[in-house]
Design an enzyme around this catalytic site. Structure first.
Site, short mmCIF file in Angstrom:
data_model
loop_
_atom_site.label_atom_id
_atom_site.label_comp_id
_atom_site.label_asym_id
_atom_site.label_seq_id
_atom_site.Cartn_x
_atom_site.Cartn_y
_atom_site.Cartn_z
N ARG A 1 -13.24 -2.79 16.11
CA ARG A 1 -14.56 -2.94 16.35
C ARG A 1 -15.71 -2.31 15.78
O ARG A 1 -16.91 -2.40 15.88
CB ARG A 1 -14.66 -2.39 17.84
N GLU B 1 -16.74 3.00 18.84
CA GLU B 1 -16.24 3.20 17.61
C GLU B 1 -17.24 2.68 16.55
O GLU B 1 -17.19 3.46 15.21
CB GLU B 1 -15.07 2.12 17.38
N LYS C 1 -9.67 10.58 39.70
CA LYS C 1 -8.77 9.95 39.00
C LYS C 1 -7.60 10.81 39.51
O LYS C 1 -7.72 11.93 39.41
CB LYS C 1 -9.10 10.19 37.34
#
Length: 635
Positions: free
Chosen positions: A405, A377, A289
């Site tokens: 969600r 979640e 990254k």
């Protein structure tokens, strides 16, 4: 960048078709130019830097090998898709990224035919891509390829595993590219992340598997339709040679990798080798990254979305320090530590956002009582419910738009059992440049119908702290919703007090109009009242604090004394505070003229928060105009 004697290529690529005309020997130059272009633009126009730098080679390889947009390319979360946008006709518009009326920060089919599916919330790519692959087979479009790109962080989401399980049973030719950088926004967590770091593949096995497969095909002992049998045989063979079992092949999905995700030519070769294989496949690539920009490589979390920065020195450009109110999320984080220091039953939970929601303070002070559960979640809510069932007091912090969600878990596992969980919804309301996928505008409306919930929203930092203390003391599910960004009080650390559940407060008296607000929007209401008061209008202002249970005594007072009422909320007007007030007035025989101010019945685009507030009519000037108009019966 291209050297002085090399031709600059990127400006001549207006579509992937242009890219595919290049000889493969030019791809490394394209990658260098694309990476530098992302750095150049984002240094002045802030966006998500690290993730897209890490996928430059992957992006180029995918568009070089596959015939997009006929072949479908789905990105899981748009943070890694900036290079994709640049290569698909949006290079010259890239400077408008995440700006009002500019291009979106996430893939959006309304913006480009190359954006096969919207991608703002993690873990949906495999499900959507599987549906597309199955649809292509049903429609007889066997030559269409479908590719899902998913990061190791997004792979922690339950939806991804549901899709993997389904992919092993339904006929499809899906290719999944697992971009493994051991980093989502914060470090990826959980057993799966550790597995992806350690996984290896034997070259001896790959060659033997291919030779066995080719030999059996020549003998007509298997066909492409025998996918399940040959995969099980291959999986057993691999387990024997490598002394390990592959998770994905356990799903009957062919696994390839890991391979170097920054070797563009090798990835082109691998993608060409596997793209026409029948059945579901997974290519595991390893990337860094922030690749190519040293500061981003060394501090991926800080450089996920760094704001403006000096591309030459690698220094972030930070405004001069002034005495300003803290961020709401920092007030949450410090207050949680303060409460937890006095009661060892308090624990903290967040789904993959410890830095964003400031759960990091709790993790530092009480590492054994703070949990990052990954991009999960639904699990975060039920996990919290399980701890509450055993006597702990979880503060579960979820971004408002991500909380959608976990709706079933909120109802079934938390509210139904009246469990003592303090659910803190960060980023409530319009959040700005991330746009429609991230605005936290539905929470008040979708939570209000659920029995047993207490739903509250603070107008400032003192009330956030008071509500956290009240939620800690309240024996049941307690929801606190607050906005993104800075609060309003420099002196924010008050002595926390217990607040009566279901009771609001009157801020100002008035006779012409009553305004009922909830949450931080009340601060703009107060400013609007100051404007119209100077014009001779008399406005009463009530901070409701609680949406549920709503303060009925206060509403009776308003219903008896005012014929004109305005409700203000930074949320959808259908089902929220305005709807609750209308219902109460109708049920109790009051018939005032009511104007509701909030988010209209449409998805709101991206832009700065002030721009979007004005667009939706919830800014100071719009509220003041509505007061004037209602007094004159024009509103």
């Amino acid at each position: 960048m291209a050297s002085s004697n090399e031709e600059y290529i990127l400006n001549k690529i207006d579509s992937p078709a242009d890219l595919r005309l290049l000889p493969s020997g030019k791809l490394e130059q394209v990658c260098a130019e694309l990476r530098q272009y992302i750095i150049d633009v984002l240094s002045e126009n802030p966006g998500h830097l690290g993730a897209s730098l890490g996928t430059v080679e992957l992006t180029v390889a995918l568009h070089y090998v596959f015939n997009t947009p006929i072949d479908r390319l789905l990105w899981d979360v748009g943070h890694q898709a900036y290079g994709h946008k640049i290569l698909t006709g949006r290079r010259d518009a890239f400077h408008s990224l995440r700006k009002y009326k500019g291009i979106s920060g996430f893939p959006n089919p309304n913006e480009s035919e190359y954006d096969a599916f919207i991608a703002g919330h993690a873990s949906n790519s495999i499900s959507a891509a599987l549906g597309m692959s199955v649809a292509s087979l049903i429609k007889g479009e066997d030559q269409r390829h479908v590719v899902a790109v998913i990061g190791d962080g997004a792979m922690t989401g339950g939806l991804a595993f549901e899709a993997l399980n389904n992919a092993s049973t339904d006929p499809n030719n899906l290719l999944i590219v697992l971009n493994d950088n051991n980093m989502a926004i914060d470090h990826s967590v959980g057993g799966l992340s550790e597995y992806l770091v350690n996984i290896t593949t034997s070259q001896t096995y790959n060659k033997m598997r291919y030779d066995v497969y080719r030999g059996l095909r020549k003998l007509n002992l298997i066909s492409e339709d025998s996918r399940g049998s040959i995969l099980r045989f291959n999986n057993s063979l691999k387990a024997l040679i490598t002394q390990q079992h592959n998770l994905f092949e356990g799903f009957s999905i062919r696994y390839f990798g890991p391979v170097d995700g920054h070797d563009v030519n090798y990835m082109v070769k691998v993608l060409n080798d596997i793209k026409d294989m029948k059945g579901p496949k997974l290519l595991h690539i390893r990337t860094v990254k922030g690749k190519g920009f040293k500061p981003a490589e060394e501090s991926a979390t800080e450089w996920h979305a760094p704001g403006k920065f000096n591309k030459e020195t690698g220094k972030r450009i930070i405004a001069p320090s002034t005495i300003e109110p803290p961020l709401f999320q920092d007030v949450f984080g410090h207050t949680l530590v303060e409460l937890a220091s006095k009661d060892e039953r308090i624990v903290g939970v967040t789904p993959a956002m410890p830095t964003g929601c400031s759960m990091t303070y709790m993790m530092k002070e009480f590492p054994n009582r703070a949990f990052d559960v990954g991009i999960a979640e639904a699990h975060s809510v039920t996990f919290s419910a399980g701890m509450a069932k055993e006597g702990l007091i979880p503060f579960c912090n979820v971004y408002s738009s991500f909380m959608q969600r976990a709706y079933d878990q909120l109802i079934h596992d938390l509210a139904l059992q009246k469990l003592h969980v303090v659910l803190c919804l960060d980023r409530g309301g319009l959040v700005g440049e991330d746009g429609a996928t991230h605005h936290g505008v539905f929470d008040l409306a979708y939570m209000r119908p659920i029995p047993n919930l207490v739903i509250a929203s603070p107008m400032n930092e003192h009330y956030l702290r008071n509500l956290m203390f009240t939620g800690y003391k309240y024996d049941g599910p307690f929801v606190i919703r607050y906005p993104r960004g800075k609060g309003v009080l420099v002196d924010w650390k008050n002595e926390m007090t217990l607040m009566p559940v279901g009771k609001g407060r009157k801020l100002t008296d008035g006779t012409d109009v009553a305004i009922l607000s909830i949450g931080a929007s009340g601060n703009d209401v107060s400013k609007a009242i100051e404007l119209v008061s100077a014009e001779g209008l008399s406005v009463a202002h009530y901070d409701m604090i609680y949406l549920k249970p709503i303060d009925e005594d206060l509403l009776h007072e308003v219903g008896k004394n005012f014929s004109k009422i305005i409700t203000v909320e930074n949320g959808v007007i259908q089902g929220g505070l305005g709807s609750a007030v209308l219902e109460f007035m109708s049920d109790n025989g009051y018939y005032p003229r009511i104007k509701r101010i909030g988010i209209p019945d449409k998805f709101i685009e991206h832009g700065s928060v002030p721009e979007l507030n004005k667009l939706c009519g919830i800014d100071v000037e719009s509220i003041a105009a509505c007061i004037r108009n209602l007094v004159s019966f024009e509103c």
